[in-house]
Design an enzyme around this catalytic site. Structure first.
Site, PDB file in Angstrom:
ATOM      1  CE1 TYR A 143       2.200  -1.666  10.613  1.00 59.28           C
ATOM      2  CE2 TYR A 143       0.910   0.350  10.487  1.00 59.28           C
ATOM      3  CZ  TYR A 143       1.167  -0.934  10.051  1.00 59.28           C
ATOM      4  OH  TYR A 143       0.387  -1.482   9.060  1.00 59.28           O
TER       5      TYR A 143
ATOM      6  CG  ASN B  58      -7.984   1.736  10.623  1.00 53.30           C
ATOM      7  OD1 ASN B  58      -7.165   1.109  11.260  1.00 53.30           O
ATOM      8  ND2 ASN B  58      -8.241   3.015  10.819  1.00 53.30           N
TER       9      ASN B  58
END
Ligand code: NAD
Length: 324
Positions: free
Chosen positions: A147, A176
């Site tokens: 990713y 995040n």
């Protein structure tokens, strides 16, 4: 009235970004491969399109009169660590295709400003206590997962188009992100949502499973702060990637304890094997601070909002099971 296109508007951050742009007075078109899961979109127009197809990028970017002033590219084949480790080929194939076609089409059509949502997954693993890493630390590259490699490639592609086509490209590397109206079950959810769900589903006095030994260090950025950062960055003169993240770093166990505290329950933790990702993070926010961004929502407040929303979703599902 300024016109903005939000790709990935059926997703978590894209959905919140649409609301922010509407508040700022934009005419907004949202595009996604699916409708938003949690309620109707606030976009003026919403097109369901698969952006892996080049002709769909033309449709997404096309307007009867003129061009979009701003394009925000948040569409990605995306999930938490469990998904990132199990769907490596899908991520590299699908997200790269979306970015290849969106960047090329936007540049060729003459879009003046283009935002790309990258990730701190472009960085290598860090050791706890290492000094802050700046954006330049992504090179030489050694992302911990595929990713991150796809994001790094797509960043570089967007910057190349900026050089050759004069498109003003803005790139954020998100830490995040968490908050209400994000994926909370099904395998794509990220750690804060997964832990909120497990605690909401558990009985008082029960036990929840947590992947890894709980010592990995992360920072969690509340979605309203993230969306403010995206908007500020898009309207700034900052070329090149900029980290956006809350400066509050906590261990996974501290995240879990925060969720438990907010829930008001007594919950035991059982650490089990699972995909954890890197051991530690510590990034400089100096670039994004330089344009006036500051995190406003810290972990306990953000988790309170997120936990309440996920607890509601869990109750709704339990009701549906009881009264089908
Ligand atoms: P999300 O999965 O909620 O949103 C992504 C959206 O892209 C989804 O609605 C999905 O349906 C859409 N999409 C996927 N494939 C598509 C396709 N072929 N055509 C059109 N749309 C498609 O994820 P999010 O958390 O809102 O993330 C938004 C962006 O931010 C992504 O680029 C992600 O990689 C990045 N990011 C997110 C985080 C985070 O913590 N949430 C952290 C770092 C980076």
């Amino acid at each position: 009235m300024k016109k903005a296109l939000v790709c990935g508007a059926g997703g978590f951050i894209g959905g919140h970004l649409v609301k922010k742009l509407k508040k700022e007075g934009y005419w907004v078109r949202g595009v996604d491969i699916k409708q938003h899961e949690f309620g109707p979109t606030q976009a003026d127009e919403f097109l369901v399109l698969d952006l892996r197809e080049e002709q769909n990028c033309h449709i997404a970017l096309g307007l009867p009169d003129g061009l979009f002033d701003e394009v925000y590219q948040l569409a990605a084949d995306m999930g938490g660590m469990g998904f990132i480790h199990s769907a490596e080929t899908e991520i590299m194939h699908n997200s790269a295709l979306i970015n290849i076609h969106m960047t090329n089409t936007a540049a060729a059509m003459g879009v003046p400003r283009y935002f790309f949502s990258s990730s701190v997954c472009v960085y290598r693993d860090m050791k706890p206590g290492e000094p802050e890493m700046t954006e330049a630390g992504a090179i030489p590259a050694n992302p911990d997962n595929e990713y991150g490699w796809e994001k790094l490639y797509s960043e570089r592609m967007a910057m190349a188009y900026a050089r050759h086509y004069g498109m003003r490209v803005r790139i954020a590397r998100f830490q995040n992100c968490y908050g209400p109206e994000g994926t909370w079950r099904g395998g794509r959810e990220k750690a804060p949502a997964a832990i909120c769900r497990k605690v909401a589903e558990a009985e008082d006095g029960g036990t929840i499973d947590v992947w890894g030994n709980g010592s990995a260090i992360r920072s969690y950025t509340y979605v309203s702060d993230m969306v403010e950062g995206i908007y500020l960055l898009m309207h700034s003169d900052l070329d090149g990637p900029a980290n956006i993240g809350c400066p509050q770093y906590v261990s996974v166990d501290e995240l879990v304890q925060t969720v438990i505290k907010v829930s008001g329950k007594t919950i035991n933790i059982r650490h089990i094997e699972g995909p954890v990702g890197v051991q530690s993070r510590n990034f400089s926010n100096a670039r994004i601070y330089s344009i006036g961004w500051q995190a406003k929502v810290f972990l306990e407040d953000g988790i309170t909002q997120t936990y309440r929303w996920i607890e509601e979703q869990v109750k709704k599902v339990e009701m549906e099971i009881r009264n089908p």
